[in-house]
Design an enzyme around this catalytic site. Structure first.
Site, PDB file in Angstrom:
ATOM      1  N   ASP A 147      39.269  27.875  44.146  1.00 15.37           N
ATOM      2  CA  ASP A 147      40.167  28.611  43.457  1.00 15.37           C
ATOM      3  C   ASP A 147      41.267  27.860  42.522  1.00 15.37           C
ATOM      4  O   ASP A 147      41.285  26.814  42.554  1.00 15.37           O
ATOM      5  CB  ASP A 147      41.133  29.528  44.314  1.00 15.37           C
ATOM      6  CG  ASP A 147      41.487  30.955  44.288  1.00 15.37           C
ATOM      7  OD1 ASP A 147      41.265  31.309  42.925  1.00 15.37           O
ATOM      8  OD2 ASP A 147      41.660  31.849  44.973  1.00 15.37           O
ATOM      9  N   GLU A 180      38.265  30.449  38.551  1.00 16.10           N
ATOM     10  CA  GLU A 180      39.404  30.490  37.788  1.00 16.10           C
ATOM     11  C   GLU A 180      39.524  31.824  37.003  1.00 16.10           C
ATOM     12  O   GLU A 180      40.158  31.816  35.876  1.00 16.10           O
ATOM     13  CB  GLU A 180      39.388  29.226  37.160  1.00 16.10           C
ATOM     14  CG  GLU A 180      38.214  28.873  36.065  1.00 16.10           C
ATOM     15  CD  GLU A 180      38.505  29.674  34.778  1.00 16.10           C
ATOM     16  OE1 GLU A 180      37.600  30.559  34.486  1.00 16.10           O
ATOM     17  OE2 GLU A 180      38.918  29.478  33.722  1.00 16.10           O
ATOM     18  N   TRP A 181      38.806  32.770  37.403  1.00 15.24           N
ATOM     19  CA  TRP A 181      38.812  34.270  36.779  1.00 15.24           C
ATOM     20  C   TRP A 181      38.673  34.539  35.419  1.00 15.24           C
ATOM     21  O   TRP A 181      38.920  35.335  34.751  1.00 15.24           O
ATOM     22  CB  TRP A 181      40.523  34.789  37.115  1.00 15.24           C
ATOM     23  CG  TRP A 181      41.031  34.340  38.222  1.00 15.24           C
ATOM     24  CD1 TRP A 181      40.253  34.291  39.501  1.00 15.24           C
ATOM     25  CD2 TRP A 181      42.193  33.576  38.723  1.00 15.24           C
ATOM     26  NE1 TRP A 181      41.075  34.050  40.539  1.00 15.24           N
ATOM     27  CE2 TRP A 181      42.205  33.307  40.114  1.00 15.24           C
ATOM     28  CE3 TRP A 181      43.119  33.086  38.004  1.00 15.24           C
ATOM     29  CZ2 TRP A 181      43.224  32.655  40.796  1.00 15.24           C
ATOM     30  CZ3 TRP A 181      44.176  32.275  38.473  1.00 15.24           C
ATOM     31  CH2 TRP A 181      44.197  32.094  40.144  1.00 15.24           C
ATOM     32  N   ASP A 202      40.450  39.495  39.879  1.00 13.22           N
ATOM     33  CA  ASP A 202      39.714  39.975  41.222  1.00 13.22           C
ATOM     34  C   ASP A 202      39.497  41.518  41.235  1.00 13.22           C
ATOM     35  O   ASP A 202      40.052  42.256  40.528  1.00 13.22           O
ATOM     36  CB  ASP A 202      40.936  40.033  42.504  1.00 13.22           C
ATOM     37  CG  ASP A 202      41.233  38.595  42.699  1.00 13.22           C
ATOM     38  OD1 ASP A 202      40.624  37.679  42.044  1.00 13.22           O
ATOM     39  OD2 ASP A 202      42.113  38.411  43.742  1.00 13.22           O
TER      40      ASP A 202
HETATM   41  C1  GLA Z   1      42.094  34.769  44.484  1.00 12.26           C
HETATM   42  C2  GLA Z   1      40.795  34.558  44.351  1.00 12.26           C
HETATM   43  C3  GLA Z   1      40.400  35.760  45.464  1.00 12.26           C
HETATM   44  C4  GLA Z   1      40.865  35.451  46.753  1.00 12.26           C
HETATM   45  C5  GLA Z   1      42.146  34.877  46.784  1.00 12.26           C
HETATM   46  C6  GLA Z   1      42.561  34.456  48.096  1.00 12.26           C
HETATM   47  O1  GLA Z   1      43.166  35.803  44.081  1.00 12.26           O
HETATM   48  O2  GLA Z   1      40.477  35.391  43.138  1.00 12.26           O
HETATM   49  O3  GLA Z   1      39.208  36.086  45.246  1.00 12.26           O
HETATM   50  O4  GLA Z   1      39.883  34.109  47.153  1.00 12.26           O
HETATM   51  O5  GLA Z   1      42.623  34.187  45.758  1.00 12.26           O
HETATM   52  O6  GLA Z   1      43.968  33.764  48.398  1.00 12.26           O
END
Ligand code: GLA
Length: 400
Positions: A147, A180-181, A202
Site C-alpha cells: 500500500d 498506490e491507487w 478504493d
Molecule cells: C488502502 C487500500 C485498501 C486497504 C486499506 C487498508 O485504503 O487501498 O484496499 O488495503 O488501505 O488500510
C-alpha cells in the site's frame, strides 16, 4: 582481470535483482481479501475459517486460490527490526497459519505499506523492505499487497522497485500487488515491477455512487468502470490493471452484484472476493462461482474488454477471447429495465489493439447467455432483449 570480474558481478546482479518472478499470474489472480468486509478486524480464526469456507463453498473449485490478509495483522518489530504479527489476533504465528492455508490446497497473502506506517497505522515496510521480504518468504507467503500511506516524499516507482527486488532476493515466488491507487499512472511503469496494480482509489459498496471522505474519495462499481478508460493496452498476462476487490455479497442487490462481477470479468480484473465466505447466500455464491463468466475473466489471451457503444444508459462491451470467440456484455446502468435491440448486420466490431474484428454480415456466431447458462440463437437474427435495472446480459459469441 578486475574489469572482467566487475562485469561478471554486474551480470549476476541483474540476474538476481532488477526483475520479477516469471510465470506468476498468467491470468488475473483469484482469491479473497479481508478488507472490504472486515477492515481491521482480522485474526487467525477468521483466516482459517475462510480457508475452510473457500473449500466447502466451492470457491476453490471455481478457481479462487489466494486467502489474503489485509491491513492490521501487524504487531511491533522485534529488537532486530523483524516484524511480528499481533500476538492477540494471531497467537499461533504466521508460519502456522500459512501451513494451514497451504494444507487446504490454497495460497496465502499478506499486506504491507511502502511508508513508515500502513493506512491502518501499523508498522510499514519503509527501511525494512529486505527484512520484511525475507520474513514473508520464511513464513511461506505467496502474495503481497503493498500500500501507499504515510510515504512522505517517496517516489512510487522507486519504492515499489525496492520491494520487488527485496522479494526477488528473498527467492520465494510472491505475487506482487501494487496499491498506490493509480496516483502516478502505475500502468506506465508497473508492468516490470508487479503482477497487478490498482488503477483507482478504493471501491465503495454501491453500484453507482461516490463517497467523499474529505481527504479522499471512494468509488462505486460503475465509477470504477469509467475510470478504466484508456488503460486496457497496458495489461496482459503477468501484469494486470486492478480495479480493486469485489463487493459481491456485501449488500448490493443481486442484479447489481451480477453487473459488477460481469464487468470485472470483461475487464480481465483480478477477482478477489471481499465478502464473508463463512455466511454466504446461495445467490452470492452463484455469482462468484459462475464458471462461464469466470472463463471470460481468465481467458488465456488476457486481453481486456472495451466499450463498443454507450447510449441512453446502455453500454455495450466486447472482449476478444481465444479461439476466435468474443464475450459481449450489455450493461444497463439505469434504474429501469431497458429494451435493447441489437441488429448485428448493422454492427462491426473492430479492435485495433488485439487486431481482431467481428463482421456479423459475413460470420455467424452462436450466442450463449452466460447467466442463464443457455444458448439463445445466433447473430443471424436480431438480438431483442430486455435487461433489468442495474443488470447485464452477458454473452459468449462463438463462430458457428
Ligand atoms: C488502502 C487500500 C485498501 C486497504 C486499506 C487498508 O485504503 O487501498 O484496499 O488495503 O488501505 O488500510
Amino acid at each position: 582481470m578486475k574489469r572482467i570480474l566487475l562485469l561478471i558481478v554486474c551480470v549476476t546482479c541483474t540476474a538476481v535483482y532488477g526483475q520479477k518472478f516469471a510465470g506468476l499470474a498468467p491470468t488475473p489472480p483469484m482469491g479473497w481479501n479481508s478488507w472490504n468486509k472486515f477492515a481491521c478486524d482480522v485474526s487467525e480464526d477468521l483466516i482459517r475459517q475462510t480457508a475452510d469456507a473457500m473449500v466447502s463453498t466451492g470457491m476453490k473449485d471455481a478457481g479462487y486460490q489466494y486467502v489474503n490478509i489485509d491491513d492490521c495483522w501487524q504487531g511491533q518489530r522485534n529488537s532486530q527490526g523483524f516484524i511480528q504479527p499481533d500476538s492477540k489476533r494471531f497467537p499461533s504465528g504466521m508460519k502456522a497459519l500459512a501451513d494451514y492455508v497451504h494444507s487446504k490446497g490454497l495460497k496465502i497473502g499478506i499486506y504491507s505499506d511502502a511508508g513508515s506506517k500502513t493506512c491502518g497505522g501499523r508498522p510499514g515496510s519503509r527501511g525494512h523492505e529486505y527484512q520484511d521480504a525475507l520474513t514473508y518468504a520464511q513464513w511461506g507467503i505467496d502474495y503481497l499487497k503493498y500500500d501507499w500511506c504515510n510515504v512522505e516524499g517517496l517516489k512510487a516507482e522507486g519504492a515499489y522497485l525496492t520491494m520487488r527486488d527485496a522479494l526477488y532476493s528473498a527467492n520465494r515466488p510472491i505475487v506482487f500487488s501494487i496499491c498506490e491507487w493509480g496516483n502516478s499512472q502505475p500502468w506506465t511503469w508497473a508492468g516490470k515491477v508487479g503482477n497487478l496494480w490498482r488503477t483507482t482509489g478504493d471501491i465503495y459498496n454501491c453500484f453507482d455512487c461516490k463517497m467523499d471522505h474529505g481527504t479522499w474519495v471512494s468509488w462505486g462499481a460503475m465509477q470504477i468502470v469509467d475510470l478504466q478508460k484508456g488503460l486496457r493496452e497496458y495489461a496482459g498476462p503477468g501484469h494486470w490493471n486492478d480495479p480493486d476487490m469485489l463487493e459481491v455479497g456485501n449488500g448490493m442487490t443481486a442484479n447489481e452484484d451480477r453487473a459488477h462481477f460481469s464487468m470485472w470479468c470483461m475487464l480481465a480484473a483480478p477477482l478477489i472476493a471481499g465478502n464473508d465466505l463463512r455466511n454466504v447466500s446461495e445467490e452470492t455464491l452463484r455469482i462468484l462461482t459462475n464458471m462461464e463468466a469466470i472463463a471470460v475473466d481468465q481467458d488465456a489471451l488476457g486481453i481486456e474488454g472495451f466499450q463498443y457503444s454507450s447510449q441512453d444508459f446502455i453500454e455495450v462491451w466486447f472482449k476478444p477471447l481465444s479461439g476466435g470467440a468474443w464475450a459481449m456484455c450489455l450493461l444497463n446502468r439505469s434504474g429501469r429495465p431497458q429494451k435493447i435491440e441489437f441488429d448485428w448486420k448493422k454492427e462491426k466490431v473492430m479492435d485495433g489493439f488485439s487486431k481482431r474484428e467481428a463482421g456479423f454480415d459475413t460470420t455467424v456466431y452462436g450466442l450463449r447467455d452466460l447467466w442463464a447458462k443457455k444458448d439463445i440463437g445466433t447473430t443471424a437474427q436480431m438480438l431483442d432483449v430486455e435487461v433489468p435495472a442495474h443488470d447485464v446480459l452477458m454473452l459468449r459469441l462463438s463462430k458457428q
